[in-house]
Design an enzyme around this catalytic site. Structure first.
Site, PDB file in Angstrom:
ATOM      1  N   GLU A   1      10.802  57.193  30.567  1.00 14.01           N
ATOM      2  CA  GLU A   1      11.206  55.977  29.846  1.00 14.01           C
ATOM      3  C   GLU A   1      11.411  56.279  28.381  1.00 14.01           C
ATOM      4  O   GLU A   1      10.617  56.971  27.774  1.00 14.01           O
ATOM      5  CB  GLU A   1      10.141  54.896  29.895  1.00 14.01           C
ATOM      6  CG  GLU A   1       9.260  54.812  31.069  1.00 14.01           C
ATOM      7  CD  GLU A   1       8.000  54.057  30.676  1.00 14.01           C
ATOM      8  OE1 GLU A   1       8.023  53.244  29.756  1.00 14.01           O
ATOM      9  OE2 GLU A   1       6.979  54.319  31.310  1.00 14.01           O
TER      10      GLU A   1
ATOM     11  N   HIS B   1      15.631  51.422  17.479  1.00 13.07           N
ATOM     12  CA  HIS B   1      16.719  50.595  16.951  1.00 13.07           C
ATOM     13  C   HIS B   1      16.556  49.211  17.564  1.00 13.07           C
ATOM     14  O   HIS B   1      16.093  49.091  18.701  1.00 13.07           O
ATOM     15  CB  HIS B   1      18.085  51.186  17.349  1.00 13.07           C
ATOM     16  CG  HIS B   1      19.237  50.365  16.875  1.00 13.07           C
ATOM     17  ND1 HIS B   1      19.658  50.380  15.571  1.00 13.07           N
ATOM     18  CD2 HIS B   1      20.036  49.473  17.542  1.00 13.07           C
ATOM     19  CE1 HIS B   1      20.680  49.543  15.441  1.00 13.07           C
ATOM     20  NE2 HIS B   1      20.929  48.986  16.610  1.00 13.07           N
TER      21      HIS B   1
HETATM   22  C1  FMN Z   1       5.839  56.213  22.897  1.00 12.00           C
HETATM   23  C2  FMN Z   1       5.160  55.814  24.177  1.00 12.00           C
HETATM   24  C3  FMN Z   1       3.900  56.304  24.467  1.00 12.00           C
HETATM   25  C4  FMN Z   1       3.256  55.939  25.643  1.00 12.00           C
HETATM   26  N1  FMN Z   1       2.002  56.423  25.901  1.00 12.00           N
HETATM   27  C5  FMN Z   1       1.356  56.049  27.023  1.00 12.00           C
HETATM   28  C6  FMN Z   1       0.031  56.518  27.301  1.00 12.00           C
HETATM   29  O1  FMN Z   1      -0.555  57.313  26.552  1.00 12.00           O
HETATM   30  N2  FMN Z   1      -0.572  56.085  28.424  1.00 12.00           N
HETATM   31  C7  FMN Z   1       0.029  55.219  29.301  1.00 12.00           C
HETATM   32  O2  FMN Z   1      -0.588  54.856  30.293  1.00 12.00           O
HETATM   33  N3  FMN Z   1       1.294  54.773  29.084  1.00 12.00           N
HETATM   34  C8  FMN Z   1       1.959  55.157  27.958  1.00 12.00           C
HETATM   35  N4  FMN Z   1       3.233  54.706  27.714  1.00 12.00           N
HETATM   36  C9  FMN Z   1       3.956  54.035  28.781  1.00 12.00           C
HETATM   37  C10 FMN Z   1       3.757  52.554  28.845  1.00 12.00           C
HETATM   38  O3  FMN Z   1       2.626  52.290  29.622  1.00 12.00           O
HETATM   39  C11 FMN Z   1       5.026  52.076  29.512  1.00 12.00           C
HETATM   40  O4  FMN Z   1       6.053  52.171  28.553  1.00 12.00           O
HETATM   41  C12 FMN Z   1       4.906  50.708  30.081  1.00 12.00           C
HETATM   42  O5  FMN Z   1       4.109  50.771  31.222  1.00 12.00           O
HETATM   43  C13 FMN Z   1       6.272  50.090  30.379  1.00 12.00           C
HETATM   44  O6  FMN Z   1       6.708  50.368  31.663  1.00 12.00           O
HETATM   45  P1  FMN Z   1       8.009  49.672  32.266  1.00 12.00           P
HETATM   46  O7  FMN Z   1       9.200  50.293  31.639  1.00 12.00           O
HETATM   47  O8  FMN Z   1       7.954  49.953  33.742  1.00 12.00           O
HETATM   48  O9  FMN Z   1       7.940  48.206  31.959  1.00 12.00           O
HETATM   49  C14 FMN Z   1       3.895  55.056  26.552  1.00 12.00           C
HETATM   50  C15 FMN Z   1       5.179  54.550  26.256  1.00 12.00           C
HETATM   51  C16 FMN Z   1       5.814  54.916  25.081  1.00 12.00           C
HETATM   52  C17 FMN Z   1       7.170  54.368  24.777  1.00 12.00           C
HETATM   53  N1  ADP Z   2      15.143  49.577  21.589  1.00  8.69           N
HETATM   54  C1  ADP Z   2      15.174  49.573  22.940  1.00  8.69           C
HETATM   55  N2  ADP Z   2      14.797  50.671  23.647  1.00  8.69           N
HETATM   56  C2  ADP Z   2      14.831  50.658  24.989  1.00  8.69           C
HETATM   57  N3  ADP Z   2      15.207  49.609  25.739  1.00  8.69           N
HETATM   58  C3  ADP Z   2      15.596  48.470  25.097  1.00  8.69           C
HETATM   59  C4  ADP Z   2      15.590  48.408  23.671  1.00  8.69           C
HETATM   60  N4  ADP Z   2      16.031  47.172  23.289  1.00  8.69           N
HETATM   61  C5  ADP Z   2      16.318  46.499  24.415  1.00  8.69           C
HETATM   62  N5  ADP Z   2      16.058  47.268  25.517  1.00  8.69           N
HETATM   63  C6  ADP Z   2      16.260  46.772  26.913  1.00  8.69           C
HETATM   64  O1  ADP Z   2      14.981  46.515  27.447  1.00  8.69           O
HETATM   65  C7  ADP Z   2      14.827  47.181  28.714  1.00  8.69           C
HETATM   66  C8  ADP Z   2      13.434  47.729  28.860  1.00  8.69           C
HETATM   67  O2  ADP Z   2      12.428  46.762  28.748  1.00  8.69           O
HETATM   68  P1  ADP Z   2      11.130  46.939  29.639  1.00  8.69           P
HETATM   69  O3  ADP Z   2      10.230  45.774  29.314  1.00  8.69           O
HETATM   70  O4  ADP Z   2      10.593  48.309  29.491  1.00  8.69           O
HETATM   71  O5  ADP Z   2      11.679  46.703  31.085  1.00  8.69           O
HETATM   72  P2  ADP Z   2      11.773  47.670  32.355  1.00  8.69           P
HETATM   73  O6  ADP Z   2      10.415  47.679  32.943  1.00  8.69           O
HETATM   74  O7  ADP Z   2      12.803  47.044  33.242  1.00  8.69           O
HETATM   75  O8  ADP Z   2      12.159  49.034  31.866  1.00  8.69           O
HETATM   76  C9  ADP Z   2      15.830  48.323  28.685  1.00  8.69           C
HETATM   77  O9  ADP Z   2      16.257  48.673  29.992  1.00  8.69           O
HETATM   78  C10 ADP Z   2      16.967  47.757  27.846  1.00  8.69           C
HETATM   79  O10 ADP Z   2      17.896  47.079  28.663  1.00  8.69           O
HETATM   80 MG    MG Z   3      10.849  50.173  30.623  1.00 12.08          MG
END
Ligand code: FMN
Ligand code: ADP
Ligand code: MG
Length: 171
Positions: A100, A105
């Site tokens: 992910e 931005h």
């Molecule tokens: C910069 C960054 C660091 C992260 N670090 C961790 C972490 O240390 N541990 C963790 O469980 N998830 C971490 N995450 C993941 C988040 O748990 C994850 O982005 C969240 O579950 C969203 O999932 P989704 O895209 O399915 O909604 C991190 C995400 C980002 C963007």
């Molecule tokens: N700065 C950004 N970085 C990443 N995704 C973004 C950003 N701004 C808007 N989005 C939108 O948000 C969605 C991700 O949100 P998120 O809550 O992680 O949902 P998902 O679990 O479906 O990935 C991306 O797929 C994109 O369409």
């Molecule tokens: Mg996501």
């Protein structure tokens, strides 16, 4: 003799880990933005563009899971700074590995279905399980600060110029 052995471990182990995580860098990935669990925006205030399983499965098998910084480009647009998490999100105990990307931005709307190109430039840290959601949010904020700084370095700027990223027609 015992003291020497403990010194050896202290110095040698972190170096080995760093080399392992950097071995495949810079790494270039591309794929469609798909739906994840919807937690990034809602729980963490940090949306992450998720890749489909094919991209996850195409990763080098020995790529170190964790948080990376690098560059991201959507549909041949501007190349932005990004942070990416690769792994199983121990805080949420995901069953499937994910890749992910949080693009540093502010976008006006979602971009599911777009083509996302990323280059992983450097490794920040391993994934962690945190005691609270606030601690995870705090760690992500720090990752973003660190990524922004690291991406100012000349070696990182060189990766941004790689021909992998499509040049805009207007430039
Ligand atoms: C910069 C960054 C660091 C992260 N670090 C961790 C972490 O240390 N541990 C963790 O469980 N998830 C971490 N995450 C993941 C988040 O748990 C994850 O982005 C969240 O579950 C969203 O999932 P989704 O895209 O399915 O909604 C991190 C995400 C980002 C963007
Ligand atoms: N700065 C950004 N970085 C990443 N995704 C973004 C950003 N701004 C808007 N989005 C939108 O948000 C969605 C991700 O949100 P998120 O809550 O992680 O949902 P998902 O679990 O479906 O990935 C991306 O797929 C994109 O369409
Ligand atoms: Mg996501």
């Amino acid at each position: 003799m015992l003291i020497l052995r403990s010194n050896f471990l202290l110095v040698f182990f972190p170096t080995t880990r760093r080399n392992m995580s950097n071995k495949h860098l810079p790494l270039f990935l591309e794929g469609e933005v798909v739906k994840g669990f919807g937690r990034g925006s809602k729980d963490l205030g940090c949306p992450t563009a998720n890749y489909p399983l094919e991209v996850v499965q195409s990763l080098p098998k020995d790529l170190e899971p964790g948080v990376y910084y690098g560059w991201a480009q959507l549909d041949s647009g501007t190349v932005y700074k990004m942070v990416a998490n690769i792994g199983w999100c121990p805080f949420y105990q995901n069953q499937q590995m994910s890749v992910e990307t949080h693009i540093i931005h502010k976008f006006d709307k979602d971009f599911y279905g777009s083509l996302l190109k990323v280059s992983l430039v450097g490794y920040l840290r391993g994934e962690k399980n945190f005691g609270s959601l606030d601690d995870l949010i705090e760690a992500i904020k720090n990752d973003i600060i660190n990524a922004k700084n690291m991406l100012e370095l000349p070696e990182a700027q060189t990766v941004k110029e790689n021909s992998f990223f499509t040049k805009s027609q207007n430039v």
